[in-house]
Scaffold this motif. Sequence first.
Motif, PDB file in Angstrom:
ATOM      1  N   ALA A   1       1.054  -1.189   0.037  1.00 56.45           N
ATOM      2  CA  ALA A   1      -0.125  -0.008   0.067  1.00 56.45           C
ATOM      3  C   ALA A   1       1.099   1.236   0.074  1.00 56.45           C
ATOM      4  CB  ALA A   1      -1.009   0.056   1.255  1.00 56.45           C
ATOM      5  N   ARG A   2       1.849   1.228   0.690  1.00 56.16           N
ATOM      6  CA  ARG A   2       2.887   2.493   0.667  1.00 56.16           C
ATOM      7  C   ARG A   2       3.420   2.812  -0.430  1.00 56.16           C
ATOM      8  NH1 ARG A   2       4.596  -0.247   5.939  1.00 56.16           N
ATOM      9  NH2 ARG A   2       3.263   0.949   7.524  1.00 56.16           N
TER      10      ARG A   2
ATOM     11  N   SER B   1      -0.035   5.056  -0.892  1.00 60.45           N
ATOM     12  CA  SER B   1      -1.242   5.218   0.030  1.00 60.45           C
ATOM     13  C   SER B   1      -0.775   5.871   1.361  1.00 60.45           C
ATOM     14  CB  SER B   1      -2.025   4.105   0.348  1.00 60.45           C
ATOM     15  OG  SER B   1      -2.700   4.180   1.253  1.00 60.45           O
ATOM     16  N   GLY B   2      -1.096   6.780   1.922  1.00 60.89           N
ATOM     17  CA  GLY B   2      -0.725   7.445   3.171  1.00 60.89           C
ATOM     18  C   GLY B   2      -0.840   6.397   4.241  1.00 60.89           C
ATOM     19  N   GLU B   3      -0.280   6.779   5.638  1.00 60.25           N
ATOM     20  CA  GLU B   3      -0.570   6.006   6.551  1.00 60.25           C
ATOM     21  C   GLU B   3      -2.028   5.984   7.043  1.00 60.25           C
ATOM     22  OE1 GLU B   3       1.900   3.782   7.740  1.00 60.25           O
ATOM     23  OE2 GLU B   3       3.084   4.578   6.558  1.00 60.25           O
ATOM     24  N   ILE B   4      -2.602   7.259   7.145  1.00 60.65           N
ATOM     25  CA  ILE B   4      -4.075   7.152   7.745  1.00 60.65           C
ATOM     26  C   ILE B   4      -5.111   6.516   6.712  1.00 60.65           C
ATOM     27  CG2 ILE B   4      -5.916   8.801   8.364  1.00 60.65           C
ATOM     28  CD1 ILE B   4      -3.838  10.691   9.181  1.00 60.65           C
ATOM     29  N   ARG B   5      -4.772   6.608   5.365  1.00 58.10           N
ATOM     30  CA  ARG B   5      -5.432   5.900   4.446  1.00 58.10           C
ATOM     31  C   ARG B   5      -5.106   4.551   4.429  1.00 58.10           C
ATOM     32  NH1 ARG B   5      -5.264   7.052  -2.122  1.00 58.10           N
ATOM     33  NH2 ARG B   5      -6.902   5.422  -2.743  1.00 58.10           N
ATOM     34  N   THR B   6      -4.093   4.021   4.752  1.00 53.40           N
ATOM     35  CA  THR B   6      -3.826   2.730   4.860  1.00 53.40           C
ATOM     36  C   THR B   6      -4.554   1.892   5.905  1.00 53.40           C
ATOM     37  OG1 THR B   6      -1.721   2.942   3.574  1.00 53.40           O
ATOM     38  CG2 THR B   6      -2.008   0.819   4.998  1.00 53.40           C
TER      39      THR B   6
ATOM     40  N   PHE C   1      -7.401   3.245   7.614  1.00 54.77           N
ATOM     41  CA  PHE C   1      -8.819   3.165   7.427  1.00 54.77           C
ATOM     42  C   PHE C   1      -9.102   2.188   6.359  1.00 54.77           C
ATOM     43  CE2 PHE C   1      -8.463   6.747  10.045  1.00 54.77           C
ATOM     44  CZ  PHE C   1      -9.588   6.507  11.010  1.00 54.77           C
ATOM     45  N   THR C   2      -8.432   1.908   5.004  1.00 47.18           N
ATOM     46  CA  THR C   2      -8.794   1.268   3.976  1.00 47.18           C
ATOM     47  C   THR C   2      -8.210  -0.170   3.936  1.00 47.18           C
ATOM     48  OG1 THR C   2      -7.226   2.193   2.846  1.00 47.18           O
ATOM     49  CG2 THR C   2      -9.198   3.354   2.560  1.00 47.18           C
TER      50      THR C   2
END
Length: 318
Positions: free
Chosen positions: A212-213, A217-222, A224-225
Amino acid sequence: MSTLAQKPSASAPTEPGTSAPKSTRPKRQTTKPDAALGGPRESIFSRGGAMLVMGISAVYFLIPIWWLFVSSTKDQSQFTNTNPLWFADFSLFTNIGNLVAYRDGVFLRWMLNSVLYAGFGALIATVLAAACGYALAKYRFPGRDLLFNIVLGGVLVPATALALPLFLIFSQINATDTFWSVFLPSLVSPFGVYLTRIYAASSVPDELLEAARLDGSGEIRTFFTVSVKLMFPALVTVFLFQFVAIWNNFFLPLIMLRDETLFPVTLGLYAWNSQVNQIPELRGYVLIGALLSIIPLIITFLFLQRFWRNGLGAGSVK
């Protein structure tokens, strides 16, 4: 000569050290009967004993609820002179109407307060616990183990032991007898942090987070998603535990609140029950109110158990 032994034929070979042909010897059984049937078979006594224990436990836990329901259907005059476990005159809906109309519907206000305290408190506490547990499981930083040990220590501290220190803290900022004095302490769940940390460490692969990174994808988005979906069974468990704990919380509201309009339903029913000797009609209202107060708990559990069961089943296979 007839006395000469005949040679064994080619169709019936013999093994060394044996006198009977190989084809006529009985074959050795290679599988056990239980294994051929799919495993060991349960004894009828063990199954019957388990069913007996579960049946007795179910009756033990359901009798108080049954008594509460039966008592709620009776008139005030029938509480003491009728069978406590069977119906008399069915007046449940009349009793509910009288309860709702009593003192301008203060009981409905208490139920709404409990829904706000427990619903929003459990939701926010679950999100905070998930974020803390995920961070403790997937990030490396100094003092991580010490912080987790402190959380474990918080699990061992009973909530009643923290009520008085919380009262002193809120009294210093003049926040007692307010909605926040009961709501804010319910947002912390050490057990939720512990459970989500253990679950995140085993159910959220590091390779998936790295992928994901790499995709930007950012840490917060990773979190929650990706992570929240994998941790969902644990989050449902934390929500249920926290919802029930806040709904049944009694001691903290007792020392924090004086305004009757801020009472949760547990404290409101206790206040009525303490006045039964002066106002006998409150006995029936307490019984009916107690019956209605467990309905949100039952609805919440029945609604969330399918997510819990499906999530656990999905996580058990690759």
